[in-house]
Design a protein around this motif. Structure first.
Motif, PDB file in Angstrom:
ATOM      1  N   LYS A  29      20.942  -3.840   3.860  1.00 54.25           N
ATOM      2  CA  LYS A  29      21.817  -3.722   4.968  1.00 54.25           C
ATOM      3  C   LYS A  29      23.132  -4.028   4.476  1.00 54.25           C
ATOM      4  CE  LYS A  29      23.037  -3.297   9.673  1.00 54.25           C
ATOM      5  NZ  LYS A  29      22.514  -3.413  11.420  1.00 54.25           N
ATOM      6  N   TRP A  30      23.220  -5.071   3.885  1.00 53.03           N
ATOM      7  CA  TRP A  30      24.760  -5.786   3.172  1.00 53.03           C
ATOM      8  C   TRP A  30      24.853  -4.896   1.899  1.00 53.03           C
ATOM      9  CZ3 TRP A  30      24.520 -12.029   4.698  1.00 53.03           C
ATOM     10  CH2 TRP A  30      24.528 -11.917   6.031  1.00 53.03           C
ATOM     11  N   LEU A  59      26.488  -1.966   1.979  1.00 55.47           N
ATOM     12  CA  LEU A  59      28.408  -1.580   2.534  1.00 55.47           C
ATOM     13  C   LEU A  59      28.918  -1.636   1.562  1.00 55.47           C
ATOM     14  CD1 LEU A  59      30.249  -2.884   4.635  1.00 55.47           C
ATOM     15  CD2 LEU A  59      30.733  -5.234   3.721  1.00 55.47           C
ATOM     16  N   ARG A 101      37.575  -5.143   4.920  1.00 53.43           N
ATOM     17  CA  ARG A 101      35.664  -5.080   5.520  1.00 53.43           C
ATOM     18  C   ARG A 101      35.807  -6.054   7.043  1.00 53.43           C
ATOM     19  NH1 ARG A 101      35.457  -4.742  -0.669  1.00 53.43           N
ATOM     20  NH2 ARG A 101      35.072  -7.180  -0.256  1.00 53.43           N
ATOM     21  N   LEU A 105      30.573 -10.525   2.142  1.00 51.35           N
ATOM     22  CA  LEU A 105      30.733  -9.810   3.152  1.00 51.35           C
ATOM     23  C   LEU A 105      31.818  -8.931   1.558  1.00 51.35           C
ATOM     24  CD1 LEU A 105      28.961  -8.548   6.124  1.00 51.35           C
ATOM     25  CD2 LEU A 105      27.871  -8.146   4.108  1.00 51.35           C
ATOM     26  N   ALA A 154      28.280   0.739   7.258  1.00 49.57           N
ATOM     27  CA  ALA A 154      28.524   0.620   5.824  1.00 49.57           C
ATOM     28  C   ALA A 154      30.109   1.292   5.302  1.00 49.57           C
ATOM     29  CB  ALA A 154      27.363   0.544   5.428  1.00 49.57           C
ATOM     30  N   PRO A 180      34.865   0.114   5.905  1.00 50.13           N
ATOM     31  CA  PRO A 180      33.362  -0.827   5.559  1.00 50.13           C
ATOM     32  C   PRO A 180      32.962  -1.932   6.675  1.00 50.13           C
ATOM     33  CG  PRO A 180      34.285   0.105   3.436  1.00 50.13           C
ATOM     34  CD  PRO A 180      35.274  -0.268   4.817  1.00 50.13           C
ATOM     35  N   VAL A 194      29.777  -4.138   8.693  1.00 46.49           N
ATOM     36  CA  VAL A 194      28.528  -4.912   8.956  1.00 46.49           C
ATOM     37  C   VAL A 194      28.542  -5.025  10.191  1.00 46.49           C
ATOM     38  CG1 VAL A 194      26.229  -6.661   8.843  1.00 46.49           C
ATOM     39  CG2 VAL A 194      27.854  -5.122   6.606  1.00 46.49           C
TER      40      VAL A 194
END
Lengths: 335, 446
Positions: free
Chosen positions: B64-65, B68, B76, B114, B196, B204, B206
């Protein structure tokens, strides 16, 4: 450009086009129904789920089918996409279910509803629904709410498509109404004691797919199929108003003024409240000729277009109207 | 005894203060990440750990990360989803109130990975006392140089905000959460675009669950590979399970994924068996939104193998004979439980919490609830049983967000496994509506 197959018909459309608009390019009965989606309003779509379709191949690069049905009004096409709509039984079954859900609380008061004859839900239910319902519980009802001098809110009929909210958001200077509550207790309402009377607010009547928001100057005056729609225009002093309207005549009286709509019931150009509610005399307008109505509506059953109008005799006719008349010439006598 | 990675020091007096937390090894992951690792290396460690989202969906966190979007010059965000409110799930609340610095430490390390310079904890509005605890802990972290400008002299800046929600279950859905965080009505967004790519303020973003973010701390401290050694197969690490219902020892347990369900229910280390010496009837393993399973199918799979507390084992058999680990909201029901009443109760919740944006969920959840109300109160008919299954099917998969499924699955599963009990409610109206009445027979396995 992306090439997609929609119900077995191949079509090439620009990248970024939605499945719904690709289907509209093909036209005809295969176009998915839309209750909440409205092209001229940004952000609409994806809520009523009436337009769900099956994507049996995502794209040429990734031909896997999409796991769930997708809303065609907000899903963009991919090159090589294969979509099934009327050819997919799952889609038709789900659509039947959506009709049933939408009719749970929507009263079948078509005989007295002002929207009858122009109601998207009526058409949707006729094309996809069943004759009976399995719902036996008590229906949700509301008192009628007075939300201003021009518009009547009959919340009982509302299917919460949010179109009027987007209209107010995007067209009027100040938005005073929105959705209150949640779940099946959600309702369209104004902030405390507010009324909807901003300029351009009348357009919420045109975008409402059912009879929840109706024109107070027109309510109960006539069934729509007994009136004659005529294209007309005026030089409106409001720079944002197109001034291009449809006048709905009964005899010599203009009973209603609306914006012009395309074959999918979407407004082509917005009009201001002055044009809509205050200009009800023929002398206020330059008459262009009968409005061509192509939809499967009882309005077109009247053959009101019989008097042939020659576009050349009308001065200052907008280009769009001339094009419209050329593409859809008035009916000839003896049809 | 399994290893405790998150809750090892949870009972230490004063562990909610910066000083005591630091004395017990707190903020080591921040020091390690910021001083010795690049953001990509932190992401890589999380990928290696095999950590799966602890909020319910179980999607691999590292993957999932890596989705991004990272356009240059565009901020972000990391958003922590602390809007826990599913019936049966109460682990995050406990973790945050006892170990607020663990979440903050996880937020700092994850935000660094991130590239987020402003992060948010979106907490359920009702948890006001937890909000106060977090605010105090955040102030301590700022005062000690772990938040703010140039953290530990690394050149990395992070601002952390905690934001109370309006108290709607739907705001736990990630896109509805983002809408709510932006100050709008908490309605889910259509996807795509996914957060994302276009999340908070169209940037973007998360969105991770509290426990997922907290788990980043031991992953960085011990290394992703070490973390992955715990658990079974693709279910790695430890998981907080909030166990409730008719158990001798309901509570919050940190288990190593892979503990047999039978052991979890009956061993003294965990729940200590069913209360009052009664028999187990059914279990909802992952919060009220997952399918209910009768005793026989929760202890063993349809093939007769012992079921384990893992994502894979619990879902073995799909939705016919399986369920989901979900958020770990484990609800046990003894033999005196009325399944019809229980299903109606769940349905009431989803009816009340539906946002009303899309028609199948708005109208369908209410319909389900009303028919179940009739069945429970002795006014139902045999065709009502097929009706609720049919309505559940009309909702499932056709809604904007997963609340539709959450409303439909429990109903469909209850009828699938306990249909005879629904029928008994129709044929024995007087007996069924007597207070405390329970269907006298056993579950019939499908």
């Amino acid at each position: 450009m992306a090439k997609i197959t929609f119900d077995g018909i191949e079509i090439e459309v620009p990248d970024g086009t939605t499945i719904m608009n690709a289907a509209r390019k093909i036209g005809g009965d295969i176009v998915p129904p839309a209750m909440c989606y409205y092209t001229p309003l940004k952000g609409t779509g994806g809520k009523c789920r009436a337009c769900l379709v099956k994507v049996t191949a995502g794209s040429a690069k990734d031909p896997r089918p999409m796991p769930k049905l997708v809303p065609s009004c907000i899903t963009t096409v991919q090159d090589g996409m294969v979509v099934e709509n009327t050819t997919n039984q799952q889609v038709l079954d789900v659509r039947k279910g959506i009709v049933e859900m939408l009719l749970i609380n929507h009263p079948l008061d078509c005989p007295v509803c002002d929207q009858a004859g122009e109601c998207d839900l009526q058409n949707f239910a006729f094309e996809h629904g069943v004759a009976t319902t399995r719902y036996e519980e008590e229906r949700r009802t509301f008192e009628k709410i007075d939300i201003g001098p021009y518009i009547q809110l009959h919340m009982t009929r509302c299917i919460l498509c949010y179109r009027c909210v987007y209209t107010a958001d995007q067209l009027t200077e100040q938005r005073v109404h929105g959705v209150l509550g949640r779940g099946d207790a959600a309702e369209i309402g104004t902030y405390i004691d507010n009324i909807i009377d901003q300029d351009f607010s009348g357009n919420v009547i045109d975008v409402c797919p059912v009879g929840a928001l109706t024109d107070k100057t027109w309510r109960f005056k006539q069934r729509v199929w007994f009136t004659k729609p005529v294209n007309a225009h005026r030089n409106c002093e409001n720079p944002k108003c197109s001034g291009n309207v449809v006048l709905w005549y009964k005899g010599k009286d203009v009973l209603r003024v609306t914006a012009r709509k395309d074959e999918y019931g979407e407004v082509k150009e917005w009009i201001c409240n002055t044009c809509r509610f205050e200009k009800k005399e023929t002398s206020d307008w330059t008459i262009e000729g009968p409005t061509h109505i192509e939809r499967s509506s009882v309005i077109s059953a009247n053959h009101y277009e019989l008097p042939v109008v020659n576009p050349q005799v009308i001065a200052d006719m907008p280009e769009s109207t001339i094009r419209d008349l050329e593409q859809n010439p008035p009916l000839k006598l003896g049809r | 005894m399994g290893r405790k990675l998150l809750t090892e020091h949870i009972n230490v007096p004063g562990i909610d203060t910066f000083e005591v937390y630091r004395q017990h090894g707190g903020y080591r992951s921040v020091e390690k990440a910021l001083k010795t690792m690049t953001p990509d290396e932190v992401v890589e460690e999380v990928k290696k750990s095999g950590l799966r989202g602890r909020g319910g969906a179980g999607f691999p966190t590292g993957m999932k990360w890596s989705f991004l979007a990272k356009p240059e010059g565009v901020p972000r965000h990391l958003v922590c989803n602390a809007d826990e409110s599913e019936p049966g799930t109460f682990k995050d609340r406990h973790l945050m109130s006892k170990l607020p610095h663990l979440l903050i430490e996880g937020m700092i390390t994850s935000s660094y990975a991130l590239g987020a310079n402003t992060s948010y904890i979106y907490i359920r509005g009702e948890l006001l006392y937890v909000l106060r605890i977090l605010e105090k802990a955040i102030a301590e972290a700022y005062a000690n140089g772990f938040l703010g400008k140039n953290i530990l002299g690394s050149g990395y800046d992070l601002d952390l905000h905690v934001h109370p929600g309006g108290g709607a279950y739907i705001c736990g859905e990630e896109t509805a959460l983002l809408e709510s965080l932006e100050g709008k009505r908490g309605n889910p967004r259509n996807k795509p675009p996914f957060p994302a790519v276009q999340g908070l303020y169209a940037r973007p973003t998360v969105v991770n669950n509290v426990e997922s973010i907290a788990a980043v701390v031991p992953i960085i401290n011990e290394g992703g590979e070490e973390y992955a050694k715990l658990g079974v197969g693709k279910s790695t690490g430890t998981k907080l399970i909030s166990a409730c219902g008719h158990l001798n020892k309901p509570g919050i347990y940190e288990i190593e994924l892979g503990v047999p369900v039978e052991e979890f229910i009956y061993s003294d280390e965990y729940c200590g068996g069913i209360w009052k010496g009664r028999d187990l009837k059914a279990v909802v393993a992952g919060g009220s939104s997952v399918p209910i399973l009768p005793k026989e199918l929760i202890l063993k799979t349809a093939a007769g193998e012992s079921r384990l507390m893992t994502y894979e084992s619990l879902s073995d058999g799909g939705f016919v004979t399986g369920t989901m680990l979900g958020s770990g909201g484990f609800i046990a029901m003894d033999e005196t439980t009325c399944i019809v009443r229980n299903t109606w109760n769940f349905s009431r919740f989803y009816h009340h919490e539906s946002c009303g944006q899309c028609s199948p969920c708005r109208e369908g959840t209410g319909w389900l609830e009303k028919v179940l109300h009739r069945l429970e109160h002795g006014h139902g008919n045999m065709h009502d049983i097929d009706l609720i299954v049919s309505v559940a099917k009309q909702i499932e998969g056709n809604t904007i967000c997963p609340l539709g499924e959450a409303a439909a699955w429990p109903v469909a599963a209850a009828v699938r496994h306990f249909r005879h009990e629904f029928e008994w409610h129709v044929t024995n109206r007087q007996e069924a509506t007597r207070p405390g009445a329970v269907y006298p027979g056993k579950a019939v396995l499908v």
